[in-house]
Design a protein around this motif. Sequence first.
Motif, PDB file in Angstrom:
ATOM      1  N   GLY A 282       0.808  -1.223   0.000  1.00 44.06           N
ATOM      2  CA  GLY A 282       0.000   0.000   0.000  1.00 44.06           C
ATOM      3  C   GLY A 282       0.838   1.268   0.000  1.00 44.06           C
ATOM      4  O   GLY A 282       0.320   2.358   0.268  1.00 44.06           O
ATOM      5  N   ALA A 283       2.133   1.152  -0.262  1.00 43.47           N
ATOM      6  CA  ALA A 283       3.000   2.340  -0.225  1.00 43.47           C
ATOM      7  C   ALA A 283       4.097   2.208  -1.273  1.00 43.47           C
ATOM      8  O   ALA A 283       5.137   1.601  -1.033  1.00 43.47           O
ATOM      9  N   GLY A 284       3.821   2.754  -2.463  1.00 47.14           N
ATOM     10  CA  GLY A 284       4.796   2.703  -3.555  1.00 47.14           C
ATOM     11  C   GLY A 284       5.327   4.088  -3.840  1.00 47.14           C
ATOM     12  O   GLY A 284       6.334   4.521  -3.279  1.00 47.14           O
ATOM     13  N   THR A 285       4.587   4.821  -4.677  1.00 47.57           N
ATOM     14  CA  THR A 285       4.990   6.178  -5.044  1.00 47.57           C
ATOM     15  C   THR A 285       5.102   7.084  -3.811  1.00 47.57           C
ATOM     16  O   THR A 285       5.897   8.014  -3.797  1.00 47.57           O
ATOM     17  N   ASP A 286       4.289   6.782  -2.800  1.00 44.83           N
ATOM     18  CA  ASP A 286       4.318   7.597  -1.577  1.00 44.83           C
ATOM     19  C   ASP A 286       4.861   6.755  -0.422  1.00 44.83           C
ATOM     20  O   ASP A 286       4.107   6.240   0.411  1.00 44.83           O
ATOM     21  N   PRO A 287       6.189   6.594  -0.351  1.00 50.47           N
ATOM     22  CA  PRO A 287       6.748   5.708   0.678  1.00 50.47           C
ATOM     23  C   PRO A 287       6.474   6.184   2.101  1.00 50.47           C
ATOM     24  O   PRO A 287       6.529   5.396   3.043  1.00 50.47           O
TER      25      PRO A 287
ATOM     26  N   THR B 219       5.245  -0.468   7.857  1.00 51.91           N
ATOM     27  CA  THR B 219       6.204  -1.343   8.554  1.00 51.91           C
ATOM     28  C   THR B 219       6.827  -0.564   9.714  1.00 51.91           C
ATOM     29  O   THR B 219       7.284   0.567   9.533  1.00 51.91           O
ATOM     30  N   THR B 220       6.828  -1.176  10.895  1.00 51.35           N
ATOM     31  CA  THR B 220       7.344  -0.461  12.068  1.00 51.35           C
ATOM     32  C   THR B 220       8.608  -1.127  12.615  1.00 51.35           C
ATOM     33  O   THR B 220       8.819  -2.330  12.445  1.00 51.35           O
ATOM     34  N   ALA B 221       9.413  -0.317  13.262  1.00 44.78           N
ATOM     35  CA  ALA B 221      10.577  -0.833  13.993  1.00 44.78           C
ATOM     36  C   ALA B 221      10.466  -0.285  15.412  1.00 44.78           C
ATOM     37  O   ALA B 221      10.441   0.930  15.614  1.00 44.78           O
TER      38      ALA B 221
ATOM     39  N   VAL C  20      18.427  -3.969   3.340  1.00 50.02           N
ATOM     40  CA  VAL C  20      18.260  -2.653   3.967  1.00 50.02           C
ATOM     41  C   VAL C  20      16.751  -2.434   3.979  1.00 50.02           C
ATOM     42  O   VAL C  20      16.105  -2.409   2.927  1.00 50.02           O
ATOM     43  N   VAL C  21      16.189  -2.351   5.178  1.00 50.20           N
ATOM     44  CA  VAL C  21      14.734  -2.259   5.339  1.00 50.20           C
ATOM     45  C   VAL C  21      14.385  -0.874   5.888  1.00 50.20           C
ATOM     46  O   VAL C  21      14.973  -0.420   6.869  1.00 50.20           O
ATOM     47  N   ILE C  22      13.423  -0.232   5.224  1.00 54.93           N
ATOM     48  CA  ILE C  22      12.972   1.079   5.701  1.00 54.93           C
ATOM     49  C   ILE C  22      11.710   0.867   6.542  1.00 54.93           C
ATOM     50  O   ILE C  22      10.749   0.235   6.082  1.00 54.93           O
ATOM     51  N   ALA C  23      11.746   1.381   7.780  1.00 54.14           N
ATOM     52  CA  ALA C  23      10.608   1.181   8.684  1.00 54.14           C
ATOM     53  C   ALA C  23      10.325   2.457   9.469  1.00 54.14           C
ATOM     54  O   ALA C  23      11.205   3.303   9.661  1.00 54.14           O
TER      55      ALA C  23
ATOM     56  N   ALA D 118       7.381  11.396   7.052  1.00 53.97           N
ATOM     57  CA  ALA D 118       8.505  10.870   6.273  1.00 53.97           C
ATOM     58  C   ALA D 118       9.823  10.963   7.041  1.00 53.97           C
ATOM     59  O   ALA D 118      10.748  10.190   6.804  1.00 53.97           O
ATOM     60  N   ARG D 119       9.911  11.923   7.968  1.00 53.76           N
ATOM     61  CA  ARG D 119      11.155  12.070   8.738  1.00 53.76           C
ATOM     62  C   ARG D 119      11.213  11.112   9.924  1.00 53.76           C
ATOM     63  O   ARG D 119      12.200  11.073  10.657  1.00 53.76           O
ATOM     64  N   GLY D 120      10.154  10.356  10.114  1.00 51.32           N
ATOM     65  CA  GLY D 120      10.139   9.392  11.212  1.00 51.32           C
ATOM     66  C   GLY D 120      10.421   7.981  10.723  1.00 51.32           C
ATOM     67  O   GLY D 120       9.996   7.008  11.337  1.00 51.32           O
ATOM     68  N   MET D 121      11.125   7.893   9.579  1.00 52.37           N
ATOM     69  CA  MET D 121      11.459   6.573   9.035  1.00 52.37           C
ATOM     70  C   MET D 121      12.966   6.352   9.144  1.00 52.37           C
ATOM     71  O   MET D 121      13.743   7.295   9.020  1.00 52.37           O
ATOM     72  N   SER D 122      13.352   5.102   9.371  1.00 55.21           N
ATOM     73  CA  SER D 122      14.777   4.788   9.519  1.00 55.21           C
ATOM     74  C   SER D 122      15.135   3.588   8.663  1.00 55.21           C
ATOM     75  O   SER D 122      14.271   2.776   8.325  1.00 55.21           O
TER      76      SER D 122
END
Length: 201
Positions: free
Chosen positions: A129-134, A139-141, A167-170, A178-182
Amino acid sequence: MDFRLTEEQELIRASAREFTQKYLEPIAAELDEESRYPAEVMAKLAEMDWLGIPYPTEYGGAGSDYLTFAIVIEEISRACASTGFTVSATTGLVLTPIFQFGTEEQKKKFMIPLCKGEKVGAFALTEPGAGTDPASATTTAVLEGDEYVINGTKTFVSNGPLADIFVVIAVTDKTKGARGMSAFVVPKEAGGITVGKHFKK
Ligand SMILES: Cc1cc2nc3c(=O)[nH]c(=O)nc-3n(C[C@H](O)[C@H](O)[C@H](O)COP(=O)(O)OP(=O)(O)OC[C@H]3O[C@@H](n4cnc5c(N)ncnc54)[C@H](O)[C@@H]3O)c2cc1C
């Protein structure tokens, strides 16, 4: 500004063209038809030092630059677009964040085997559910004790079925968008990874 390639870059383009005409063009259609990973070509690319072109030699790279990397990817993709992406997924998407933001220990541990072709990398950002708008990724960490626990589903992960290092973005802080992703480096042996269905090319 001079946009011409240097003599060395022209030489690399010529040798990449020769390499791909010999080893890749003849099998390109078969690779696509069979959705096959070009292990034999990847081994030869590793021998040529072409899997870690822009990275320092201390991390297993060739100590060259991104333009040279782009030239080689252009030549590989000219012969076989999917192999071009297979290489750039590891060299670009996986190695770049580790090199730019990883600790010294992570660089030594993960970059050397990826640059040498001993391990395969995959970058997992896209979700069903998240392609063009990552930024809408779910997905949470979550930090539990001294380790992060990652939960979620990714899709379109190139090299995913055979990757050793992801390399997983979560999402680590939902309030920051968007700034709360790592980005997390996840070795396959960390466990808990299930590979879904293989998409047909
Ligand atoms: C060959 C291949 C390899 C890939 N490898 C990887 C990988 O290694 N790792 C990874 O994480 N991902 C990978 N991807 C996924 C890729 O990044 C996504 O496909 C891409 O982000 C688009 O997402 P989507 O397919 O969900 O399309 P969607 O986001 O559903 O978009 C569908 C279409 O709608 C358009 N659209 C969307 N939103 C808007 C809007 N607001 N306004 C106007 N138009 C809009 C888009 O431009 C697109 O044309 C790969 C994809 C392909 C095709």
